[in-house]
Design a protein around this motif. Structure first.
Motif, PDB file in Angstrom:
ATOM      1  N   ASP A  86       0.786  -1.242   0.000  1.00  8.05           N
ATOM      2  CA  ASP A  86       0.000   0.000   0.000  1.00  8.05           C
ATOM      3  C   ASP A  86       0.810   1.280   0.000  1.00  8.05           C
ATOM      4  OD1 ASP A  86      -3.088  -0.613   1.831  1.00  8.05           O
ATOM      5  OD2 ASP A  86      -2.304  -1.336  -0.076  1.00  8.05           O
ATOM      6  N   SER A 331      -8.971   9.713  -7.673  1.00  8.09           N
ATOM      7  CA  SER A 331      -9.591   8.401  -7.814  1.00  8.09           C
ATOM      8  C   SER A 331      -8.515   7.365  -7.490  1.00  8.09           C
ATOM      9  CB  SER A 331     -10.080   8.213  -9.252  1.00  8.09           C
ATOM     10  OG  SER A 331      -8.957   8.244 -10.126  1.00  8.09           O
ATOM     11  N   PRO A 332      -8.904   6.103  -7.307  1.00  3.77           N
ATOM     12  CA  PRO A 332      -7.866   5.111  -6.994  1.00  3.77           C
ATOM     13  C   PRO A 332      -6.763   5.039  -8.062  1.00  3.77           C
ATOM     14  CG  PRO A 332     -10.013   4.208  -6.528  1.00  3.77           C
ATOM     15  CD  PRO A 332     -10.254   5.538  -7.197  1.00  3.77           C
ATOM     16  N   PRO A 335      -4.639   8.952  -7.430  1.00  2.13           N
ATOM     17  CA  PRO A 335      -4.984   9.500  -6.119  1.00  2.13           C
ATOM     18  C   PRO A 335      -4.244  10.789  -5.798  1.00  2.13           C
ATOM     19  CG  PRO A 335      -3.398   7.715  -5.876  1.00  2.13           C
ATOM     20  CD  PRO A 335      -3.668   7.841  -7.345  1.00  2.13           C
ATOM     21  N   MET A 340      -7.264   7.707  -0.636  1.00  2.09           N
ATOM     22  CA  MET A 340      -7.677   7.125  -1.914  1.00  2.09           C
ATOM     23  C   MET A 340      -6.655   6.099  -2.407  1.00  2.09           C
ATOM     24  SD  MET A 340     -10.209   7.210  -4.016  1.00  2.09           S
ATOM     25  CE  MET A 340     -11.121   8.737  -4.222  1.00  2.09           C
ATOM     26  N   SER A 343      -5.845   0.600  -0.326  1.00  6.18           N
ATOM     27  CA  SER A 343      -7.051  -0.199  -0.577  1.00  6.18           C
ATOM     28  C   SER A 343      -7.987  -0.177   0.619  1.00  6.18           C
ATOM     29  CB  SER A 343      -6.673  -1.637  -0.917  1.00  6.18           C
ATOM     30  OG  SER A 343      -5.905  -2.184   0.127  1.00  6.18           O
ATOM     31  N   ALA A 348     -11.068   5.313  -0.872  1.00  5.56           N
ATOM     32  CA  ALA A 348     -10.989   4.200  -1.823  1.00  5.56           C
ATOM     33  C   ALA A 348     -12.173   3.259  -1.611  1.00  5.56           C
ATOM     34  CB  ALA A 348      -9.668   3.457  -1.666  1.00  5.56           C
ATOM     35  N   TYR A 351     -15.312   4.873  -2.924  1.00  6.61           N
ATOM     36  CA  TYR A 351     -15.262   4.912  -4.392  1.00  6.61           C
ATOM     37  C   TYR A 351     -15.649   3.566  -4.968  1.00  6.61           C
ATOM     38  CZ  TYR A 351     -13.630   6.474  -8.979  1.00  6.61           C
ATOM     39  OH  TYR A 351     -13.564   6.853 -10.292  1.00  6.61           O
ATOM     40  N   LYS A 352     -15.127   2.523  -4.335  1.00  8.51           N
ATOM     41  CA  LYS A 352     -15.346   1.181  -4.870  1.00  8.51           C
ATOM     42  C   LYS A 352     -16.727   0.643  -4.517  1.00  8.51           C
ATOM     43  CE  LYS A 352     -12.944  -3.230  -5.282  1.00  8.51           C
ATOM     44  NZ  LYS A 352     -11.897  -4.113  -4.785  1.00  8.51           N
TER      45      LYS A 352
END
Lengths: 359, 101
Positions: A86, A331-332, A335, A340, A343, A348, A351-352
């Motif tokens: 990450d 956005s992912p 970012p 964002m 995960s 994030a 958004y998902k």
């Protein structure tokens, strides 16, 4: 979870919340953020009961300045950065670790600090720097790895410390004037390590109820239900519905490992500023493993990108959709801020999984 | 990531006299074996089910909980397959170690 179980749970929650709303429940674990969405439990909550995310994603709360120091280390041709996945795409002030890969930097994603140590042992020509990020679930592993490094006499292994402790952050949130949290869902795996006692000040000094829950849908629903029951009773207590994994005393062996290697220190949290005793610093006996000293790295200043509201998101003050950049420039895939990138970052996750994707 | 994955201890490394902090084991996750440190779970034995986070076992876990965790991980697309043993296990299966609330 079966449909009729779902329906029954919901009606019980509605009953318990009647006349007591608005209620704001905060979870402080990135895996909970995602799990609440995925399981559908988030949508189970009655009108007026809001589940907000707190600073539960260690990547998201890592300061910009730390990222910059990691990038400084990465730019050195003799250095290999070993990190959890990450961290690779989080933007610092001049770029992310991933962007440095294009310039020849060696960034290695590892699943464990031990992998980083083994790489160092097998490659004595490299300086290996492990980015030690994570809360209490993860810091014991770093501690154990450092003990092993010392025992094996590995001289080219270093850590860049950024471990944090969740309780001081929760206290800081509760102490802030704009705090409006009614109860906490406590992290499942951090609690495997800590047990229940460290959370007592939340009940005792702030009068808030807390429930430790696991991650499966049943657990999440059960945890929230228990919180609503405690709120209905007006009881500030620390309870645990994840008894199969979390013992009241936690894991004392794990805590002892941390105690041997680290000591609490003030730490800089992204967008929250400095929180006393919220970080872990290497004890003098392990100073030789400190990458800051060994590689002469400096922690840069915390500079938030224009328009980024991650700080308010991680305090649970706004939802990701309230940020003007959400889905519009952040956005992912591209970012702006850490919420964002990770995960398990709140933005994030929204958004998902969130219904409101773009305003 | 706070993710912890359940696996079964299938081989212990080092002898009884090995320093507990450096004790490791082969832990089976859906057919693949991974080297895991048992530094934090000195009570783990051959056949124990453990929760593993970032290469370290952080807790023992019973077989039922291991199955539930796998189901969730599978549903969340985080693992490909449940271990054979979990698919076969029934609620009557005696867990290796019971966790009390």
């Amino acid at each position: 979870m079966k449909r009729d179980e779902f329906a029954e749970l919901r009606s019980r929650m509605v009953e318990l919340a009647e006349g007591r709303t608005p209620l704001r429940l905060m979870e402080v674990c990135g895996t909970h953020t995602v799990s609440f969405f995925r399981s559908g439990v988030k949508s189970l909550l009655p009108e007026g009961v809001e589940l907000v995310s707190g600073p539960g994603c260690p990547v998201c709360v890592t300061s910009q300045g730390y990222l910059d120091a990691a990038c400084q280390a990465a730019a050195r041709p003799d250095t290999v950065i070993c990190t959890y996945g990450d961290m690779v795409r989080v933007p610092g002030t001049t770029g992310s670790l991933e962007s440095l890969r294009g310039q020849g930097a060696r960034i290695r994603v590892v699943f464990s600090a031990r992998d980083a140590l083994n790489h160092a042992a097998e490659n004595p020509q490299d300086q290996v720097v492990f980015l030690a990020v994570g809360f209490e679930t993860t810091s014991p592993g770093t501690a154990a790895t450092l003990l092993e490094a010392r025992a094996r006499g590995v001289k080219n292994f270093f850590v860049l410390p950024a471990h944090k402790r969740i309780m001081p952050a929760m206290i800081a949130l509760l102490s802030a004037k704009k705090s409006s949290i009614d109860a906490f869902v406590l992290p499942g795996h951090v609690s495997i390590i800590l047990g229940l006692a460290p959370y007592e000040p939340i009940a005792r000094d702030f009068g808030k109820a807390c429930v430790v829950t696991g991650f499966e849908p049943e657990q999440l629903a059960h945890g929230v239900l228990r919180l609503l029951e405690l709120l209905a009773e007006g009881r500030a207590a620390i309870e645990n519905v994840y008894g199969v994994a979390v013992r009241p005393e936690g894991n004392p062996v794990a805590r002892a490992l941390v105690e041997q290697v680290f000591e609490p220190c003030d730490a800089e949290w992204r967008a929250l500023g400095s929180i006393p005793d919220s970080g872990l610093a290497l004890r003098p006996a392990f100073a030789a493993f400190d990458a800051f000293a060994a590689l002469d790295l400096t922690e840069g200043p915390n500079v938030e990108p224009d328009g980024c509201r991650c700080g308010e998101v991680i305090q649970g003050l706004i939802s990701p959709v309230d940020c003007a950049l959400f889905g519009r420039g952040c956005s992912p895939r591209l970012p702006v801020g850490p919420c964002m990138v990770s995960s398990e970052g709140t933005c994030a996750a929204w958004y998902k999984y969130g219904k409101q994707r773009r305003p | 990531m706070c993710l912890a994955v359940p696996g079964k201890v299938v081989k212990l490394h080092g002898g009884k006299d090995a320093d507990p902090v450096t004790r490791t084991a082969s832990v089976d996750f859906h057919g693949s074996q991974v080297d895991v440190s048992l530094a934090m779970v000195p009570e783990a034995e051959l056949g124990s089910w453990v929760l593993v986070h970032a290469g370290y076992a952080i807790s023992l876990i019973d077989i039922d909980e291991a199955r539930k965790t796998w189901e969730w991980l599978e549903a969340a697309d985080l693992v490909e397959d449940m271990p054979e043993e979990l698919r076969k296990a029934t609620p009557d299966e005696t867990p290796t170690k019971e966790q009390k609330a």
